[in-house]
Design a protein around this motif. Structure first.
Motif, PDB file in Angstrom:
ATOM      1  N   GLY A  58      -6.080  -4.020  -3.540  1.00 12.64           N
ATOM      2  CA  GLY A  58      -4.998  -3.160  -3.301  1.00 12.64           C
ATOM      3  C   GLY A  58      -3.982  -4.073  -4.042  1.00 12.64           C
ATOM      4  N   CYS A  94       1.393  -7.991  -3.072  1.00 11.18           N
ATOM      5  CA  CYS A  94       0.869  -8.399  -1.643  1.00 11.18           C
ATOM      6  C   CYS A  94       2.147  -8.839  -0.492  1.00 11.18           C
ATOM      7  CB  CYS A  94       0.417  -9.982  -2.437  1.00 11.18           C
ATOM      8  SG  CYS A  94       1.486 -11.277  -3.250  1.00 11.18           S
ATOM      9  N   PRO A  95       1.536  -9.237   0.006  1.00 11.88           N
ATOM     10  CA  PRO A  95       2.852  -9.219   1.421  1.00 11.88           C
ATOM     11  C   PRO A  95       4.430  -9.596   0.930  1.00 11.88           C
ATOM     12  CG  PRO A  95       1.048  -9.590   2.173  1.00 11.88           C
ATOM     13  CD  PRO A  95       0.505  -9.619   0.630  1.00 11.88           C
ATOM     14  N   ILE A 123       6.396   3.028   1.760  1.00 11.33           N
ATOM     15  CA  ILE A 123       5.167   3.296   2.049  1.00 11.33           C
ATOM     16  C   ILE A 123       4.177   1.882   1.801  1.00 11.33           C
ATOM     17  CG2 ILE A 123       3.406   5.088   0.882  1.00 11.33           C
ATOM     18  CD1 ILE A 123       5.724   6.761  -0.541  1.00 11.33           C
ATOM     19  N   PHE A 124       4.039   1.505   0.635  1.00 14.03           N
ATOM     20  CA  PHE A 124       3.486   0.158   0.747  1.00 14.03           C
ATOM     21  C   PHE A 124       3.359  -0.450   2.257  1.00 14.03           C
ATOM     22  CE2 PHE A 124       1.745  -3.841  -0.263  1.00 14.03           C
ATOM     23  CZ  PHE A 124       1.102  -3.474  -1.383  1.00 14.03           C
ATOM     24  N   ALA A 181       1.876   1.386   5.382  1.00  8.22           N
ATOM     25  CA  ALA A 181       1.098   1.366   4.363  1.00  8.22           C
ATOM     26  C   ALA A 181      -0.246   0.240   5.310  1.00  8.22           C
ATOM     27  CB  ALA A 181       0.132   1.879   3.726  1.00  8.22           C
ATOM     28  N   MET A 182       0.535  -1.311   4.304  1.00 19.74           N
ATOM     29  CA  MET A 182       0.570  -2.237   5.062  1.00 19.74           C
ATOM     30  C   MET A 182      -0.297  -3.201   6.319  1.00 19.74           C
ATOM     31  SD  MET A 182       1.496  -5.916   3.491  1.00 19.74           S
ATOM     32  CE  MET A 182       3.202  -6.043   4.422  1.00 19.74           C
ATOM     33  N   LEU A 183       0.878  -2.858   7.257  1.00 19.03           N
ATOM     34  CA  LEU A 183       1.475  -3.261   8.445  1.00 19.03           C
ATOM     35  C   LEU A 183       0.243  -2.144   9.935  1.00 19.03           C
ATOM     36  CD1 LEU A 183       4.509  -2.848   8.812  1.00 19.03           C
ATOM     37  CD2 LEU A 183       3.550  -5.197   8.678  1.00 19.03           C
ATOM     38  N   GLY A 203      -2.651  -1.147   8.227  1.00 16.41           N
ATOM     39  CA  GLY A 203      -4.127  -1.851   7.251  1.00 16.41           C
ATOM     40  C   GLY A 203      -4.070  -2.579   8.637  1.00 16.41           C
ATOM     41  N   MET A 204      -2.941  -3.532   9.031  1.00 18.40           N
ATOM     42  CA  MET A 204      -3.251  -4.987   9.931  1.00 18.40           C
ATOM     43  C   MET A 204      -3.644  -4.220  10.962  1.00 18.40           C
ATOM     44  SD  MET A 204      -0.329  -6.914   8.172  1.00 18.40           S
ATOM     45  CE  MET A 204      -0.100  -8.842   8.463  1.00 18.40           C
ATOM     46  N   ALA A 205      -2.949  -3.452  11.583  1.00 15.55           N
ATOM     47  CA  ALA A 205      -3.279  -3.146  12.802  1.00 15.55           C
ATOM     48  C   ALA A 205      -3.883  -2.694  13.921  1.00 15.55           C
ATOM     49  CB  ALA A 205      -1.555  -2.468  13.890  1.00 15.55           C
TER      50      ALA A 205
END
Lengths: 139, 136
Positions: free
Chosen positions: B94, B101-102, B118-119, B122-124, B126-128
């Motif tokens: 990713g 990165c975060p 958007i990134f 999408a990251m949040l 993916g984490m959830a």
């Protein structure tokens, strides 16, 4: 000035922030962990939300006070941002850490787990960019 | 007081990210592009940061407790398993797909680019999603 002075000084500041967080609060400055703690409503959460506010405040201050222009916006398409973000989110949750948690903090406390994680994500990051740029020939 | 330390540490971290160029995807991807026109900046960022944490953590962890808490909250797991390797591998992919990165992604929200928003969303997600699937 030395050509890589700003990355080096920036890195020293990041390290100093991580040491201060451990010294004062006893916490690891892993951004993925802090963000997850904040959104999953852990108790005693104010410091996490304010750390995130600081992550945005810092660059605002830096660019304003030093009159440094913002980086050139990425030319990559929106779906690549979405795919990258999704994979990063899945990966940090499964792998329990990101560049700051495993890379900066984990290596700092000589954690074998973090060393393995850091080598792994560096390797797949390099491989991914290789495939995208030199195999697929995209940007 | 703890909240103020959180704000100060986050701000220092954010200044470091912006100053080091980590909020610039071109520099991150340029570093990962070892067979192309290599951009070494990230090596100095990581090197500088780890030098400070190596010495700083060693000194800080000599004391019994943090200044504002009862104990140090360090990850206790020492197991290197498929989950760690797989997660780190997916994270690296990713990272290479977009260049964030975060930490840098959150800091770069300040630049008000649509892709960064958007990134982060999408990251949040993916984490959830991963949290939900792995907890069952």
């Amino acid at each position: 000035m030395f050509a890589y002075a700003t990355p080096l000084i920036g890195g020293l500041l990041i390290g100093t922030s991580a040491v201060a967080l451990l010294w004062f609060l006893g916490r690891i400055a892993g951004v993925a962990g802090i963000v997850w703690g904040a959104i999953s409503a852990q108790p005693d959460n104010a410091w996490r939300w304010l750390f995130i506010v600081g992550l945005l405040l810092g660059p605002a201050l830096y660019h304003t006070l030093t009159a440094t222009p913002y980086p050139v916006p990425s030319a990559l398409p929106w779906w690549q941002a979405a795919a990258g973000g999704l994979l990063v989110g899945i990966g940090v949750k499964l792998g329990s850490g990101c560049t700051s948690g495993h890379g900066v903090c984990g290596l700092g406390r000589l954690s074998p787990r973090s060393l393995v994680a850091t080598i792994t994500f560096m390797a797949t990051g390099i491989a991914t960019v290789y495939v995208i740029r030199h195999v697929l020939g995209a940007m | 007081m703890k909240a103020i330390i959180g704000l100060l540490c986050g701000t220092l971290f954010g200044i470091g990210l912006a100053m080091s160029g980590m909020t610039d995807t071109a520099k991150v991807l340029g570093f990962l592009d070892v067979s192309g026109d290599w951009v070494p900046d990230l090596a100095f960022v990581m090197g500088g940061a780890v030098c400070v944490t190596l010495v700083g953590f060693y000194l800080v962890l000599k004391s019994k407790a943090p200044l504002l808490g009862k104990k140090f909250l360090l990850p206790g797991t020492r197991i290197i398993d498929g989950r760690l390797l797989g997660g780190a591998a997916i994270f690296g992919i990713g990272w290479g797909v977009y260049g964030y990165c975060p930490g840098p992604a959150l800091s770069a929200l300040v630049y008000m680019e649509q892709n960064t928003g958007i990134f982060v969303v999408a990251m949040l997600v993916g984490m959830a999603l991963t949290n939900r699937l792995t907890r069952a």
